[in-house]
Design a protein around this motif. Structure first.
Motif, PDB file in Angstrom:
ATOM      1  N   THR A 276     -10.696 -20.849   9.626  1.00 28.04           N
ATOM      2  CA  THR A 276     -11.324 -21.669  10.670  1.00 28.04           C
ATOM      3  C   THR A 276     -12.261 -20.809  11.524  1.00 28.04           C
ATOM      4  O   THR A 276     -13.374 -21.235  11.852  1.00 28.04           O
ATOM      5  CB  THR A 276     -10.246 -22.347  11.542  1.00 28.04           C
ATOM      6  OG1 THR A 276      -9.318 -22.989  10.668  1.00 28.04           O
ATOM      7  CG2 THR A 276     -10.836 -23.370  12.484  1.00 28.04           C
TER       8      THR A 276
ATOM      9  N   ARG B 185      -7.782 -26.033  18.464  1.00 30.16           N
ATOM     10  CA  ARG B 185      -7.202 -24.918  17.733  1.00 30.16           C
ATOM     11  C   ARG B 185      -5.682 -25.001  17.734  1.00 30.16           C
ATOM     12  O   ARG B 185      -5.068 -25.358  18.727  1.00 30.16           O
ATOM     13  CB  ARG B 185      -7.666 -23.580  18.335  1.00 30.16           C
ATOM     14  CG  ARG B 185      -9.172 -23.367  18.295  1.00 30.16           C
ATOM     15  CD  ARG B 185      -9.784 -23.576  16.919  1.00 30.16           C
ATOM     16  NE  ARG B 185      -9.209 -22.769  15.867  1.00 30.16           N
ATOM     17  CZ  ARG B 185      -9.626 -21.551  15.508  1.00 30.16           C
ATOM     18  NH1 ARG B 185     -10.647 -21.013  16.145  1.00 30.16           N
ATOM     19  NH2 ARG B 185      -9.050 -20.895  14.531  1.00 30.16           N
TER      20      ARG B 185
ATOM     21  N   ALA C  66      -5.585 -24.427   7.503  1.00 32.42           N
ATOM     22  CA  ALA C  66      -6.516 -23.688   6.654  1.00 32.42           C
ATOM     23  C   ALA C  66      -5.939 -22.295   6.399  1.00 32.42           C
ATOM     24  O   ALA C  66      -5.068 -21.834   7.137  1.00 32.42           O
ATOM     25  CB  ALA C  66      -7.860 -23.568   7.358  1.00 32.42           C
TER      26      ALA C  66
ATOM     27  N   ASP D 245      -0.100 -28.253  14.092  1.00 27.23           N
ATOM     28  CA  ASP D 245       1.253 -28.535  14.596  1.00 27.23           C
ATOM     29  C   ASP D 245       1.327 -29.981  15.063  1.00 27.23           C
ATOM     30  O   ASP D 245       2.288 -30.702  14.772  1.00 27.23           O
ATOM     31  CB  ASP D 245       1.581 -27.639  15.808  1.00 27.23           C
ATOM     32  CG  ASP D 245       1.776 -26.182  15.433  1.00 27.23           C
ATOM     33  OD1 ASP D 245       1.940 -25.890  14.233  1.00 27.23           O
ATOM     34  OD2 ASP D 245       1.757 -25.339  16.347  1.00 27.23           O
TER      35      ASP D 245
ATOM     36  N   GLU E  51      -9.010 -26.986   5.884  1.00 26.65           N
ATOM     37  CA  GLU E  51      -7.773 -27.663   5.505  1.00 26.65           C
ATOM     38  C   GLU E  51      -7.945 -28.460   4.215  1.00 26.65           C
ATOM     39  O   GLU E  51      -6.988 -28.682   3.476  1.00 26.65           O
ATOM     40  CB  GLU E  51      -7.312 -28.581   6.646  1.00 26.65           C
ATOM     41  CG  GLU E  51      -6.474 -27.904   7.738  1.00 26.65           C
ATOM     42  CD  GLU E  51      -7.239 -26.989   8.683  1.00 26.65           C
ATOM     43  OE1 GLU E  51      -8.482 -26.982   8.637  1.00 26.65           O
ATOM     44  OE2 GLU E  51      -6.585 -26.277   9.466  1.00 26.65           O
TER      45      GLU E  51
HETATM   46  N1  ASP Z   1      -6.893 -24.261  11.222  1.00 26.87           N
HETATM   47  C1  ASP Z   1      -6.855 -24.661  12.594  1.00 26.87           C
HETATM   48  C2  ASP Z   1      -6.939 -23.453  13.493  1.00 26.87           C
HETATM   49  O1  ASP Z   1      -7.039 -22.335  13.030  1.00 26.87           O
HETATM   50  C3  ASP Z   1      -5.678 -25.510  12.911  1.00 26.87           C
HETATM   51  C4  ASP Z   1      -4.333 -24.826  12.777  1.00 26.87           C
HETATM   52  O2  ASP Z   1      -4.209 -23.779  12.167  1.00 26.87           O
HETATM   53  O3  ASP Z   1      -3.361 -25.373  13.284  1.00 26.87           O
HETATM   54  O4  ASP Z   1      -6.931 -23.611  14.687  1.00 26.87           O
END
Ligand code: ASP
Ligand code: MG
Length: 416
Positions: free
Chosen positions: A47, A150, A42, A154, A74
């Motif tokens: 998030t 979170r 995102a 990855d 996302e």
């Molecule tokens: N958007 C999610 C987060 O902020 C997943 C990621 O960025 O990998 O945790």
């Protein structure tokens, strides 16, 4: 021609300009004849914003609904990136995790990927289409939206690369690779050309935030070739970032120590003067585990006159809970202890390197360097490729600088 999975983090898609920049790089790989699957996070901060909205409605939102909300971040970026690619005249299609069918278990907000149906992705790739997939999300067997924890994009990237048997999984982020330590603390920190998967796993679990730990575990398990690169470079840049290899390449220049990680999110709890008898460790650690608290380092003293001290480290945000559990157990008479004490102003500093296997005396060098600055060591733990110490958190930056210098990490393996 190669099949490449590229993952872009939140800052890399943090604005429309940056999304355009990502599109230009993706289009370049496509033009060069590669098949490209893109996984995006995102937009930076999104998030957090979404989860905060939920907390405004209720202090205790149901995890299933949190996932429904968090997954939308996302969904926005996949659509935007696909459109940006269309603007460049290339074919692209976006998919949510559920549409690909990234099947997960039903552990909402920290789901694990069970299976990926890569059929649809393959069909698109075969017909010259760039596939853009939402990171961080999947779907359980009943069709409920799930998220992977979170930083989970990855893991989405690595898992897709594994399922597609991609030639490489490139993680684009706001740094241009993996460094010997955080350059914000040690300006002389050096970017590593290569690092082994094992070292990366230790660094990630000891506090380096470049990659989500689970993604590194996944890459190691499925032998995915991983590379960390900067998304801020020019789209035509030929920078090669840091390659994470799963084998110890024979011609790999070998440093003894590859990096230094640190973690301030630590706290220490101790049961002082407990009886030294079989089962005592279990009577302390058992209830902590049952309360779902992760412990990291565990140290038990040699017993003297039938008593011993027992300490372990926990995540700082579980400190009060852990103390509470131990105090309650003591009050209930599950074990006897003189006192239950703790400290949540500690930090952990770790040096990591596979070269440690064949070198002795590194622990002594490490403690000597710390002693030279008058830094008191509260706990030490070692593994085959890591030495970690717990110190007062106010010395963490000093400790990292001193160790970086003591092990001459700024010089690189050739000079060392
Ligand atoms: N958007 C999610 C987060 O902020 C997943 C990621 O960025 O990998 O945790
Ligand atoms: Mg991230």
């Amino acid at each position: 021609m190669a099949l490449i999975v590229q993952k872009y983090g939140g800052t890399s898609v943090g604005s429309i300009d940056r999304i355009r920049n990502v599109a230009r790089r993706v289009a370049r790989f496509h033009r060069e004849g590669h098949q490209v699957v893109v996984v995006v996070s995102a937009m930076a901060g999104e998030t957090n914003r979404l989860l905060a909205l939920a907390k405004e409605v209720s202090p205790n939102p149901e995890p299933r609904e949190l996932d429904v909300i968090a997954a939308t971040g996302e969904q926005v970026t996949i659509g935007l990136l696909a459109i940006a690619l269309h603007e460049l005249g290339v074919k692209a299609r976006s998919y949510t995790g559920g549409q690909v069918r990234i099947l997960t278990d039903n552990a909402h907000t920290k789901a694990r990927i069970l299976e990926i149906d890569e059929e649809r992705v393959r069909r698109d790739l075969a017909d010259g289409t760039i596939v853009v997939v939402a990171g961080f999300q999947g779907v359980d067997k009943h069709g409920n939206v799930t998220t992977l924890g979170r930083g989970g994009s990855d893991t989405s990237g690595v898992a897709l690369a594994a399922a597609l048997k991609a030639d490489e999984c490139q993680i684009y982020t706001d740094v241009d690779g993996v460094y010997t330590t955080d350059p914000r603390i040690v300006p002389e920190a050096r970017r590593l050309d290569r690092i082994t998967f094992e070292e990366m796993l230790e660094l990630a679990s000891q506090g380096s935030k470049v990659l989500q730990i689970r993604s590194v575990e996944f890459a190691g398990k499925y032998l995915v070739r991983l590379r960390v690169l900067s998304s801020f470079d020019d789209p035509d840049s030929t920078a090669t970032g840091t390659l994470i290899t799963y084998e110890e390449d024979e011609d790999m220049e070998q440093a003894i120590i590859s990096g230094i990680a640190f973690n301030r999110d630590e706290a220490k709890i101790s049961a002082m003067g407990v009886e030294d008898r079989p089962g005592i460790a279990y009577s302390i650690l058992g209830p902590i585990a049952e309360s779902n608290i992760d412990v990291d380092m565990i140290v038990q003293n040699i017993g003297a006159s039938g008593h011993t001290d027992f300490s372990s480290t926990v995540n700082r945000n579980e400190y009060q809970k852990a103390l509470g559990v131990l105090r309650e157990q003591k009050e209930k008479g599950r074990f006897e202890a003189r006192d239950i004490i703790g400290d949540n102003r500690i930090a952990k500093v770790s040096v990591v390197g596979i070269g440690m296997r064949s070198h002795v005396g590194l622990a002594s060098e490490m403690v000597k360097a710390l002693a030279g600055e008058g830094i008191n060591i509260q706990m030490i733990s070692t593994s085959e490729i890591k030495i970690a110490v717990v110190i007062d958190e106010k010395y963490v930056e000093l400790a990292v600088r001193v160790l970086h210098k003591a092990f001459e990490l700024e010089k690189g393996p050739e000079a060392a």
